[in-house]
Design an enzyme around this catalytic site. Structure first.
Site, PDB file in Angstrom:
ATOM      1  N   SER A  46       0.857  -1.187   0.000  1.00 24.78           N
ATOM      2  CA  SER A  46       0.000   0.000   0.000  1.00 24.78           C
ATOM      3  C   SER A  46       0.891   1.233   0.000  1.00 24.78           C
ATOM      4  CB  SER A  46      -0.939  -0.026   1.214  1.00 24.78           C
ATOM      5  OG  SER A  46      -1.821   1.073   1.198  1.00 24.78           O
ATOM      6  N   THR A  47       0.839   2.040   1.041  1.00 26.76           N
ATOM      7  CA  THR A  47       1.632   3.268   1.087  1.00 26.76           C
ATOM      8  C   THR A  47       3.117   2.963   0.916  1.00 26.76           C
ATOM      9  OG1 THR A  47       0.019   4.126   2.659  1.00 26.76           O
ATOM     10  CG2 THR A  47       2.071   5.354   2.426  1.00 26.76           C
ATOM     11  N   ASP A  94      -4.208  -4.911   6.031  1.00 24.65           N
ATOM     12  CA  ASP A  94      -4.666  -5.729   4.914  1.00 24.65           C
ATOM     13  C   ASP A  94      -3.609  -6.755   4.524  1.00 24.65           C
ATOM     14  OD1 ASP A  94      -6.267  -6.653   2.823  1.00 24.65           O
ATOM     15  OD2 ASP A  94      -5.462  -5.198   1.403  1.00 24.65           O
ATOM     16  N   MET A 131       0.156   1.114   5.302  1.00 27.64           N
ATOM     17  CA  MET A 131      -0.512   1.320   6.587  1.00 27.64           C
ATOM     18  C   MET A 131      -1.722   0.394   6.677  1.00 27.64           C
ATOM     19  SD  MET A 131      -2.282   5.064   6.102  1.00 27.64           S
ATOM     20  CE  MET A 131      -3.425   5.445   4.767  1.00 27.64           C
ATOM     21  N   HIS A 158      -2.755  -1.140  -3.230  1.00 29.04           N
ATOM     22  CA  HIS A 158      -3.858  -0.208  -2.997  1.00 29.04           C
ATOM     23  C   HIS A 158      -3.648   1.048  -3.842  1.00 29.04           C
ATOM     24  CE1 HIS A 158      -4.162  -2.042   1.329  1.00 29.04           C
ATOM     25  NE2 HIS A 158      -4.629  -2.850   0.404  1.00 29.04           N
TER      26      HIS A 158
END
Length: 370
Positions: free
Chosen positions: A188-189, A312, A309, A215
């Site tokens: 993600s991030t 998931d 973050m 994401h």
């Protein structure tokens, strides 16, 4: 109190963002009208985190970001439009060291800003805690420069269509009597540059397909796939329809939807699916891994959970580990945000914990059985 520097050449945008962050009581906010003023405030204000517009009159955001990462590296969240051009620029910013990005309102600022306010605050709050070291930012800048050179160089196989889901490789040595395994990657991030590093280190004859849930908005995953396809040995494509999984290829789930591993006529395939309300982030890493467990023997699966973050992927990969599959968590020392991989470690679900630059080698060992 977190010191936030808002950089935007729109006076209205500066005021609106100042009001949003000031109202939380968590941020000491300073503003800059452009890149030159932002660079001056780096040493005068010493921000903990920066929001940076990509398009400014005196100095564009990418140039400003590059200077920030040389002079005083700190977490930067880009404010970007969700257009094809905006996606390319934002991905370039991520390669240069930006931690995250948020959508720039497309309509009347004073009306649209409320729609992104909560997400903006959450992302900047998380970014302020991100791991940003001078050494890692310099490595990413060097990689970004190398990426630009590779992207402009002609490919030997430029005539082969990536959309076919297969790029020929004479050196792939998969056992025809044994079905290939699958590598499942979640991030993600901070994910785009991490994917750049991971895929660049995997050989073009890597014997298992790599399926990725990153994401991202739907307008970003296509440009991300094309960028990764240009710069690394593996063929990379966005999954927009049912696509057979083939060794030597990597597959990225379309943003704002989910990505599923299934079977069609006996073959393993990846296919897009409407985003599930049961999962908060999309493409969902948990849903990807859960789908793979249903159709592939756990011992033929390797899960890789990298920077991001939230949690998931941690639950499903911990289950995969318990069932006999292998899992790799990115180490805290290299993860921009250790939320997702840290959650996997906390669940005792990681077969090993590796810094980013060692994950490809670890995958090669585990795929070969060494």
């Amino acid at each position: 109190m977190t010191k936030l520097l808002v950089v935007d050449d729109s006076a209205l945008m500066r005021r609106l963002l100042s009001d949003i962050f000031g109202a939380t009581g968590e941020f000491d906010v300073a503003t800059a009208r452009g890149g030159a003023e932002a660079l001056q405030l780096l040493t005068e204000f010493e921000p903990d985190v920066i929001t940076l517009d990509i398009h400014m009159h005196d100095m564009d955001g990418l140039t400003c970001l590059d200077r920030i990462m040389v002079l005083r590296p700190c977490p930067v969240v880009m404010v970007s439009s969700l257009t094809s051009e905006g996606a390319e620029e934002t991905l370039e910013a991520m390669s240069l060291g930006a931690v995250d990005f948020v959508e720039k309102p497309r309509g009347a600022l004073s009306l649209e800003i409320d729609a992104i306010a909560d997400d903006l605050v959450d992302r900047v709050r998380a970014a302020a805690k991100a791991h940003v070291s001078r050494a890692s930012r310099l490595r990413e800048r060097v990689r970004a420069l190398q990426t630009g050179r590779r992207a402009n160089a002609p490919r030997e196989d430029a005539g082969t269509s990536v959309s076919s889901g297969f790029r020929p490789s004479a050196t792939i040595m998969a056992d025809p009597m044994q079905e290939t395994g699958v590598v499942l990657v979640g991030c993600s991030t901070g994910g785009p540059p991490a994917l750049d590093a991971l895929l660049a280190d995997l050989p073009g004859d890597f014997p298992w397909p790599v399926v990725i849930a990153q994401h991202m908005p739907g307008s970003f995953t296509g440009p991300l796939a094309r960028r990764l396809d240009r710069i690394g040995p593996l063929a990379v494509q966005e999954v927009t329809r049912t696509t057979r999984l083939v060794p030597g290829n990597a597959y990225i789930g379309k943003g704002d939807a989910d990505l599923i591993v299934s079977r069609r006529t006996g073959n393993l395939v990846a296919l897009p699916a409407p985003s599930s309300a049961a999962h908060f982030w999309h493409p969902s890493v948990d849903r990807l891994v859960e789908s793979a467990i249903r159709v592939v023997a756990p011992e033929r699966l390797i899960g890789v959970l990298m920077t991001g973050m939230g949690t998931d992927g941690a639950s499903a990969m911990a289950r995969l580990h318990k069932l006999g599959g292998q899992t790799i968590a990115e180490a805290e020392s290299t993860a921009v945000i250790w939320g997702m991989p840290g959650a996997l470690v906390a669940r005792n679900g990681a077969s090993c914990v590796c810094p980013l630059d060692a994950i490809a080698e670890e995958l090669a060992k585990r795929v070969s059985g060494d």
